[in-house]
Design a protein around this motif. Structure first.
Motif, short mmCIF file in Angstrom:
data_model
loop_
_atom_site.label_atom_id
_atom_site.label_comp_id
_atom_site.label_asym_id
_atom_site.label_seq_id
_atom_site.Cartn_x
_atom_site.Cartn_y
_atom_site.Cartn_z
N GLU A 1 -1.34 14.66 -9.51
CA GLU A 1 -1.18 13.80 -8.33
C GLU A 1 -1.31 12.33 -8.68
O GLU A 1 -0.59 11.49 -8.13
N ARG B 1 1.19 5.94 2.01
CA ARG B 1 1.88 7.06 2.64
C ARG B 1 1.87 8.29 1.73
O ARG B 1 1.61 9.41 2.18
N ARG B 2 2.15 8.08 0.45
CA ARG B 2 2.14 9.20 -0.49
C ARG B 2 0.71 9.75 -0.67
O ARG B 2 0.51 10.97 -0.76
N TYR B 3 -0.28 8.84 -0.72
CA TYR B 3 -1.67 9.29 -0.87
C TYR B 3 -2.11 10.13 0.32
O TYR B 3 -2.79 11.14 0.17
N GLU C 1 5.44 6.81 -8.42
CA GLU C 1 5.87 6.28 -7.13
C GLU C 1 5.76 4.77 -7.11
O GLU C 1 6.67 4.07 -6.62
N GLU D 1 1.95 11.35 -10.16
CA GLU D 1 2.95 11.18 -9.10
C GLU D 1 2.78 9.84 -8.39
O GLU D 1 3.77 9.17 -8.08
N LEU D 2 1.52 9.47 -8.17
CA LEU D 2 1.25 8.20 -7.48
C LEU D 2 1.67 7.02 -8.35
O LEU D 2 2.23 6.02 -7.86
N THR E 1 8.98 2.19 -7.03
CA THR E 1 9.03 1.26 -5.90
C THR E 1 9.17 -0.18 -6.37
O THR E 1 9.95 -0.96 -5.80
N ARG F 1 4.02 2.35 0.81
CA ARG F 1 4.56 3.57 0.19
C ARG F 1 3.48 4.36 -0.55
O ARG F 1 3.43 5.59 -0.48
N LEU F 2 2.60 3.65 -1.27
CA LEU F 2 1.53 4.33 -2.00
C LEU F 2 0.54 5.00 -1.04
O LEU F 2 0.09 6.13 -1.27
N GLN G 1 -0.15 11.91 2.20
CA GLN G 1 0.53 13.19 2.06
C GLN G 1 -0.25 14.12 1.13
O GLN G 1 -0.36 15.32 1.37
#
Length: 386
Positions: free
Chosen positions: A17, A98-100, A24, A20-21, A28, A95-96, A102
């Motif tokens: 994870e 939002r992904r975190y 991302e 992935e972060l 971006t 964006r970070l 999720q």
């Protein structure tokens, strides 16, 4: 992994994870740089829209060179880059985050699946803020209430099974005797009319014993319901107890037991269901006469204390063991099984009394010390039913 998470209030991301972060964020940033450059070039072309295609291409090349390599042209472009930088950082942060979030939801769903697989003693251990925190607290509260409902359902089912077992046992004994004696009569296996009368009398007494059990069971199931209606009225508690005592004087005298009533004050008006309260005192006095072994005296004391009436029914019979005091109000519980068989008790009297007192928003408890066994009742003077 799960044991490790239990030790933290925050969600711990896995290595995958975190990667992935990071990816991302890098993607971006690259996209934002390309977007900024395209917007910058488009702005220049809009300003110099009169140029030919060759001039536009040449101008774009010159602008890119001036932007990154010409220090003299940087000063007037600094505010534009600063503004674009703030916008880019905001988009990157959004964006970070939002992904975190999720990823947080993925962890919460994983915990929820773990609980749903039968691990009802587990709770989501994360302490988060915002909507995620509210969601976790709601899920844990829902699991708690669900587990409590499941346990309550199990207790109810177990209670029903025990009730059926106890009732079946208590009914089967007198029923067997009734069938046996009636069978002897049916087969004319008696030698005289006296023996016939003995058989019929025994069958009759056993039938009455069964009726008492059925009546007590019916009363018990009625008063156990929290929504059982009460016929509330205003009455004199001291007069009601006095009448109950009079009704028991003959039975008490046959057993050489005296029943004394001490009222303080002599008249005490209160609200309640008189029919059900009479049942309470009937049961307590009956128990005192049946189970107060070697007792010679029963004392009832009623007094007003604050906004309630406190009634004590005590006898000087054999003391009850301490380990049995808390079990006295359980249905079908008997301190001595053999003695209850002799007295014919159903084991429901005290359970009924407790339920009736509870319906009146009161409580009852028992003590047994210093040669006296006491049942103490606390009842409010005013009923909340009115």
């Amino acid at each position: 992994m799960r044991d490790k998470q239990k030790k933290h209030n925050r969600i711990v991301l896995t290595s995958k994870e975190k990667s992935e972060l990071l990816i991302e964020g890098i993607v971006t940033i690259i996209l934002l740089i390309l977007l900024n450059l395209a917007m910058y070039m488009l702005l220049i072309q809009i300003v110099q829209s009169s140029l030919s295609i060759e001039s536009m291409i040449s101008n774009i090349s010159t602008s890119i060179y001036d932007t990154f390599y010409s220090p003299t042209s940087y000063a007037w472009k600094k505010p534009i880059f600063f503004l674009l930088g703030i916008i880019d950082l905001s988009i990157l942060y959004w964006r970070l985050i939002r992904r975190y979030r999720q990823m947080q939801q993925r962890h919460i769903i994983s915990e929820l699946h773990y609980i749903s697989n039968g691990h009802y003693d587990h709770r989501i251990p994360f302490d988060l803020n915002g909507d995620s925190g509210k969601l976790i607290r709601s899920i844990n509260a829902l699991v708690d209430s669900t587990v409590e409902a499941i346990e309550e359902e199990r207790r109810i089912e177990q209670s029903k099974d025990e009730l059926i077992t106890n009732v079946s046992h208590d009914i089967r004994t007198p029923l067997t005797s009734i069938i046996g004696y009636l069978g002897l009569i049916e087969e004319k296996k008696y030698s005289s009319d006296e023996e016939l009368l003995k058989y019929t009398h025994t069958a009759y007494m056993k039938a009455r014993q069964m009726k008492v059990l059925v009546d007590d069971l019916f009363e018990y199931t009625k008063v156990r319901q929290s929504n059982t209606p009460l016929s509330i009225m205003t009455f004199d508690m001291q007069q009601l107890i006095g009448q109950v005592v009079v009704d028991f004087e003959l039975e008490a005298s046959k057993k050489n037991v005296t029943v004394d009533f001490e009222a303080s004050p002599s008249s005490l008006m209160m609200e309640g269901d008189t029919e059900k309260l009479v049942r309470v005192f009937d049961n307590l006095l009956s128990n005192a006469l049946k189970y107060g072994v070697n007792g010679k005296q029963i004392i009832i004391h009623s007094e007003k204390i604050g906004s309630e009436v406190v009634i004590t029914v005590k006898n000087d019979g054999k003391e009850i063991p301490k380990q049995s005091l808390d079990l006295l109000f359980d249905r079908f519980y008997r301190v001595e099984e053999s003695r209850s068989q002799q007295t014919g008790g159903t084991g429901l009297g005290l359970a009924i009394a407790q339920s009736i007192v509870t319906l009146h928003n009161g409580y009852i408890y028992a003590t047994s010390e210093n040669g006296w066994t006491s049942f103490v009742i606390h009842l409010p003077l005013k009923s909340t039913e009115l």
